[in-house]
Design an enzyme around this catalytic site. Structure first.
Site, PDB file in Angstrom:
ATOM      1  N   HIS A 158      -1.426   1.908  19.109  1.00  0.00           N
ATOM      2  CA  HIS A 158      -1.006   3.284  19.371  1.00  0.00           C
ATOM      3  C   HIS A 158      -2.150   4.246  19.068  1.00  0.00           C
ATOM      4  CE1 HIS A 158       3.671   3.319  19.587  1.00  0.00           C
ATOM      5  NE2 HIS A 158       3.157   2.299  20.267  1.00  0.00           N
ATOM      6  N   TYR A 178       8.020  12.012  15.084  1.00  0.00           N
ATOM      7  CA  TYR A 178       8.488  12.475  13.769  1.00  0.00           C
ATOM      8  C   TYR A 178       9.115  13.844  13.995  1.00  0.00           C
ATOM      9  CZ  TYR A 178       5.441   8.958  11.535  1.00  0.00           C
ATOM     10  OH  TYR A 178       4.845   7.784  11.128  1.00  0.00           O
ATOM     11  N   PRO A 209       8.156   6.402   2.894  1.00  0.00           N
ATOM     12  CA  PRO A 209       7.635   5.740   4.097  1.00  0.00           C
ATOM     13  C   PRO A 209       7.154   6.684   5.200  1.00  0.00           C
ATOM     14  CG  PRO A 209      10.003   5.435   3.920  1.00  0.00           C
ATOM     15  CD  PRO A 209       9.565   6.074   2.666  1.00  0.00           C
ATOM     16  N   LYS A 217       2.488   4.191   4.737  1.00  0.00           N
ATOM     17  CA  LYS A 217       1.400   3.759   3.866  1.00  0.00           C
ATOM     18  C   LYS A 217       1.756   2.567   2.982  1.00  0.00           C
ATOM     19  CE  LYS A 217      -1.635   6.414   5.318  1.00  0.00           C
ATOM     20  NZ  LYS A 217      -1.793   5.605   6.520  1.00  0.00           N
ATOM     21  N   TYR A 219      -3.587   9.356   8.437  1.00  0.00           N
ATOM     22  CA  TYR A 219      -2.572   8.492   9.043  1.00  0.00           C
ATOM     23  C   TYR A 219      -3.178   7.144   9.453  1.00  0.00           C
ATOM     24  CZ  TYR A 219       1.601   7.247  11.744  1.00  0.00           C
ATOM     25  OH  TYR A 219       2.742   6.608  12.209  1.00  0.00           O
TER      26      TYR A 219
HETATM   27  P1  FAS Z   1       7.761  -6.484  -1.720  1.00  0.00           P
HETATM   28  O1  FAS Z   1       8.820  -5.746  -2.498  1.00  0.00           O
HETATM   29  O2  FAS Z   1       7.802  -6.502  -0.237  1.00  0.00           O
HETATM   30  O3  FAS Z   1       7.752  -8.022  -2.170  1.00  0.00           O
HETATM   31  C1  FAS Z   1       7.913  -8.382  -3.529  1.00  0.00           C
HETATM   32  C2  FAS Z   1       8.486  -9.797  -3.557  1.00  0.00           C
HETATM   33  O4  FAS Z   1       8.602 -10.194  -4.924  1.00  0.00           O
HETATM   34  C3  FAS Z   1       9.876  -9.851  -2.948  1.00  0.00           C
HETATM   35  O5  FAS Z   1       9.956 -10.916  -2.022  1.00  0.00           O
HETATM   36  C4  FAS Z   1      10.792 -10.087  -4.157  1.00  0.00           C
HETATM   37  O6  FAS Z   1      11.897 -10.899  -3.854  1.00  0.00           O
HETATM   38  C5  FAS Z   1       9.850 -10.807  -5.118  1.00  0.00           C
HETATM   39  N1  FAS Z   1      10.238 -10.645  -6.518  1.00  0.00           N
HETATM   40  C6  FAS Z   1      10.723  -9.540  -7.123  1.00  0.00           C
HETATM   41  N2  FAS Z   1      10.965  -9.792  -8.435  1.00  0.00           N
HETATM   42  C7  FAS Z   1      10.605 -11.094  -8.651  1.00  0.00           C
HETATM   43  C8  FAS Z   1      10.621 -11.939  -9.783  1.00  0.00           C
HETATM   44  N3  FAS Z   1      11.042 -11.491 -10.966  1.00  0.00           N
HETATM   45  N4  FAS Z   1      10.194 -13.216  -9.643  1.00  0.00           N
HETATM   46  C9  FAS Z   1       9.739 -13.664  -8.439  1.00  0.00           C
HETATM   47  N5  FAS Z   1       9.707 -12.913  -7.317  1.00  0.00           N
HETATM   48  C10 FAS Z   1      10.138 -11.646  -7.437  1.00  0.00           C
HETATM   49  N6  FAS Z   1       6.565   0.779   4.087  1.00  0.00           N
HETATM   50  C11 FAS Z   1       6.156   1.350   5.231  1.00  0.00           C
HETATM   51  O7  FAS Z   1       4.945   1.501   5.430  1.00  0.00           O
HETATM   52  N7  FAS Z   1       7.078   1.764   6.172  1.00  0.00           N
HETATM   53  C12 FAS Z   1       8.428   1.601   5.986  1.00  0.00           C
HETATM   54  O8  FAS Z   1       9.238   1.984   6.825  1.00  0.00           O
HETATM   55  C13 FAS Z   1       8.894   0.993   4.815  1.00  0.00           C
HETATM   56  N8  FAS Z   1      10.234   0.768   4.598  1.00  0.00           N
HETATM   57  C14 FAS Z   1      10.651   0.196   3.404  1.00  0.00           C
HETATM   58  C15 FAS Z   1      12.016  -0.065   3.117  1.00  0.00           C
HETATM   59  C16 FAS Z   1      12.420  -0.620   1.876  1.00  0.00           C
HETATM   60  C17 FAS Z   1      13.879  -0.911   1.584  1.00  0.00           C
HETATM   61  C18 FAS Z   1      11.460  -0.923   0.900  1.00  0.00           C
HETATM   62  C19 FAS Z   1      11.870  -1.482  -0.457  1.00  0.00           C
HETATM   63  C20 FAS Z   1      10.105  -0.692   1.178  1.00  0.00           C
HETATM   64  C21 FAS Z   1       9.702  -0.147   2.427  1.00  0.00           C
HETATM   65  N9  FAS Z   1       8.361   0.060   2.729  1.00  0.00           N
HETATM   66  C22 FAS Z   1       7.920   0.612   3.883  1.00  0.00           C
HETATM   67  C23 FAS Z   1       7.367  -0.357   1.838  1.00  0.00           C
HETATM   68  C24 FAS Z   1       7.249  -1.839   1.984  1.00  0.00           C
HETATM   69  O9  FAS Z   1       6.863  -2.150   3.284  1.00  0.00           O
HETATM   70  C25 FAS Z   1       6.323  -2.283   0.907  1.00  0.00           C
HETATM   71  O10 FAS Z   1       5.175  -1.457   0.835  1.00  0.00           O
HETATM   72  C26 FAS Z   1       5.905  -3.712   1.072  1.00  0.00           C
HETATM   73  O11 FAS Z   1       7.050  -4.511   1.173  1.00  0.00           O
HETATM   74  C27 FAS Z   1       5.046  -4.063  -0.139  1.00  0.00           C
HETATM   75  O12 FAS Z   1       4.926  -5.407  -0.187  1.00  0.00           O
HETATM   76  P2  FAS Z   1       4.920  -6.169  -1.598  1.00  0.00           P
HETATM   77  O13 FAS Z   1       3.973  -5.474  -2.510  1.00  0.00           O
HETATM   78  O14 FAS Z   1       4.717  -7.595  -1.262  1.00  0.00           O
HETATM   79  O15 FAS Z   1       6.366  -5.925  -2.230  1.00  0.00           O
HETATM   80  C1  PHB Z   2       8.821   1.937  11.102  1.00  0.00           C
HETATM   81  O1  PHB Z   2       8.672   1.661  12.310  1.00  0.00           O
HETATM   82  O2  PHB Z   2       9.553   1.268  10.346  1.00  0.00           O
HETATM   83  C2  PHB Z   2       8.075   3.121  10.540  1.00  0.00           C
HETATM   84  C3  PHB Z   2       7.107   3.735  11.309  1.00  0.00           C
HETATM   85  C4  PHB Z   2       6.432   4.833  10.794  1.00  0.00           C
HETATM   86  C5  PHB Z   2       6.730   5.290   9.520  1.00  0.00           C
HETATM   87  C6  PHB Z   2       7.705   4.645   8.731  1.00  0.00           C
HETATM   88  C7  PHB Z   2       8.378   3.556   9.247  1.00  0.00           C
HETATM   89  O3  PHB Z   2       6.080   6.380   9.038  1.00  0.00           O
END
Ligand code: FAS
Ligand code: PHB
Length: 399
Positions: free
Chosen positions: A78, A208, A300, A304, A392
């Site tokens: 994009h 957005y 989000p 980032k 961005y």
């Molecule tokens: P994660 O949380 O993805 O992974 C951590 C892992 O550790 C998980 O699999 C968990 O099960 C495991 N874990 C936890 N405790 C543990 C323990 N005690 N023992 C063993 N394992 C354990 N980012 C965006 O850029 N755009 C978005 O739209 C967006 N939406 C999101 C929605 C939600 C609900 C959440 C929570 C985050 C969102 N994020 C978004 C951010 C997300 O993408 C994170 O930045 C990304 O998952 C980070 O990855 P990890 O650091 O691996 O953490």
């Molecule tokens: C998504 O596609 O999940 C998304 C895209 C842009 C954002 C956040 C989430 O800023």
């Protein structure tokens, strides 16, 4: 017959989200052994629908890890996105404003899938459904991690380094005495209700929207699968949002011209995420290193979260290669400082973009006017658009 899990490794990685899996893959490429301990099942991890936009530097790290092929095949590059407000649309031309940089639309679920497949293909040890994972003795030179497997047996993994990739609610940061860590947090008075549906996106780029009813985001996963979000108050429950109610609210916030192109359909996932800004300092504690959501959370809005996790992992992987292969501690000694400089800039951008695009009832009419003035400034200032664009697409790595 699965191979027995080692009782000793060089790096014990806690968490099999994008951070843990990407670190495991980069270390494997460098000939460094690692075992991943994950609390959930692989299916559960894959079932979480999260990020959708990846920066060029994240794509390069995935290539370096040897898992970028499907992303290049199926990902959507994009060059820009739209800001919608008060009935108008402003396109932020990322490529023109940043000398050709762009972002890639490729879901976090797909990235996790690609990393899991690569790890399994290489026969690398991962313990899923590991319970009571506990990092121990990381202030000395012989850290270890205790955990319990599904059969109730307690195990100990001896290692040289522990990587806390276990997310915001993980065990690694929680294992620290409060006086060893400083946290900074801002909780927003709203969340994002997200819906995933197998319908074509309403537009070919992201939109957005700052609407008086609240923020909305039109995103996608492919040209046949769309991802939409609407801002909801922090106490909303997903059970109170039928698909039809979601589609009606989204249409209002995108405006009639855009809504005329909106294709609706049954949700295949619908969930509410709370929004917060959070940073834990430092990120290194002896032989334990925090990476990704274990150390920071961003709203989000600026896309980032996943990208910051990837940059932490890039720094950590390089530092551990220096440590194990060159016996140098330079990288691990500077890990925390290098990550935090990038993290705080991304926290600022995510907070700024969230403040610009969401409805904050508590800031009243003056707050709304400030948002409208900033959007008007953006519309007429290439300098303002460039500042948005360069954040961005992702700021360059600094050593
Ligand atoms: P994660 O949380 O993805 O992974 C951590 C892992 O550790 C998980 O699999 C968990 O099960 C495991 N874990 C936890 N405790 C543990 C323990 N005690 N023992 C063993 N394992 C354990 N980012 C965006 O850029 N755009 C978005 O739209 C967006 N939406 C999101 C929605 C939600 C609900 C959440 C929570 C985050 C969102 N994020 C978004 C951010 C997300 O993408 C994170 O930045 C990304 O998952 C980070 O990855 P990890 O650091 O691996 O953490
Ligand atoms: C998504 O596609 O999940 C998304 C895209 C842009 C954002 C956040 C989430 O800023």
């Amino acid at each position: 017959m699965t191979s027995p899990i080692p009782t000793r490794t060089q790096v014990a990685i806690v968490g099999a989200g994008p951070s843990g899996l990407l670190l495991g893959q980069l270390l494997h490429k460098a000939g460094i052994d690692a075992v991943i301990l994950e609390r959930q099942s692989g299916e559960y991890v894959l079932g979480r629908i999260r990020a959708g936009i990846i920066e060029q530097t994240t794509a390069e790290l995935l290539d370096e890890a040897g898992v970028g092929a499907r992303m290049h095949r199926e990902g959507l590059p994009h060059d820009g996105f739209d800001l919608a407000s008060d009935g108008g649309r402003l396109r932020i031309d990322l490529a023109r404003l940043t000398g050709g940089k762009r972002v890639m639309v490729y879901g976090q679920t797909e990235i996790t899938h690609d990393l899991m497949d690569a790890r399994a293909a290489a026969g690398l040890p991962t313990v899923y459904e590991a319970r009571d994972v506990t990092p121990l003795d990381y202030d000395g030179e012989h850290p270890r991690v205790r955990y319990t497997t599904q059969d109730g047996l307690v195990h100990e993994l001896q290692c040289d380094v522990i990587a806390g990739c276990d997310g915001f609610h993980g065990a690694c940061r929680a294992s620290l005495a409060p006086e060893r860590i400083t946290t900074y947090e801002k909780v927003y008075p709203f969340g994002w209700l997200g819906l995933l549906a197998d319908v074509p996106p309403v537009a070919h780029e992201l939109i957005y929207a700052n609407h008086e009813r609240g923020f909305a985001l039109a995103s996608m996963r492919s040209m046949t699968r769309s991802r939409y979000y609407v801002q909801v108050s922090a106490d909303e429950r997903v059970e109170d949002w039928s698909d039809q109610r979601f589609w009606d609210e989204l249409a209002q916030r995108l405006g009639p011209e855009t809504a005329a192109h909106l294709v609706t359909g049954p949700s295949i996932e619908k969930s509410i995420v709370p929004l917060r800004s959070f940073v834990a300092e430092p990120m290194r504690f002896g032989r334990m290193f925090l990476a990704g959501d274990a150390a920071h959370i961003v709203p989000p809005t600026g896309a980032k979260g996943l990208n910051l996790a990837a940059s932490d992992v890039g720094y950590l992987a390089r530092a551990l290669v220096e440590f194990f292969k060159e016996r140098s501690t330079l990288g691990i000694d500077h890990y925390s400082q290098r990550c935090l400089r990038r993290i705080w800039k991304a926290e600022r951008f995510s907070w700024w973009f969230t403040s610009l695009m969401h409805r904050f009832p508590e800031t009243g009419a003056f707050g709304r006017r400030m948002q409208q003035a900033e959007l008007d400034y953006l519309t007429h200032s290439v300098a303002a658009q460039t500042a948005l664009a360069e954040n961005y697409v992702g700021l360059p790595f600094e050593d």
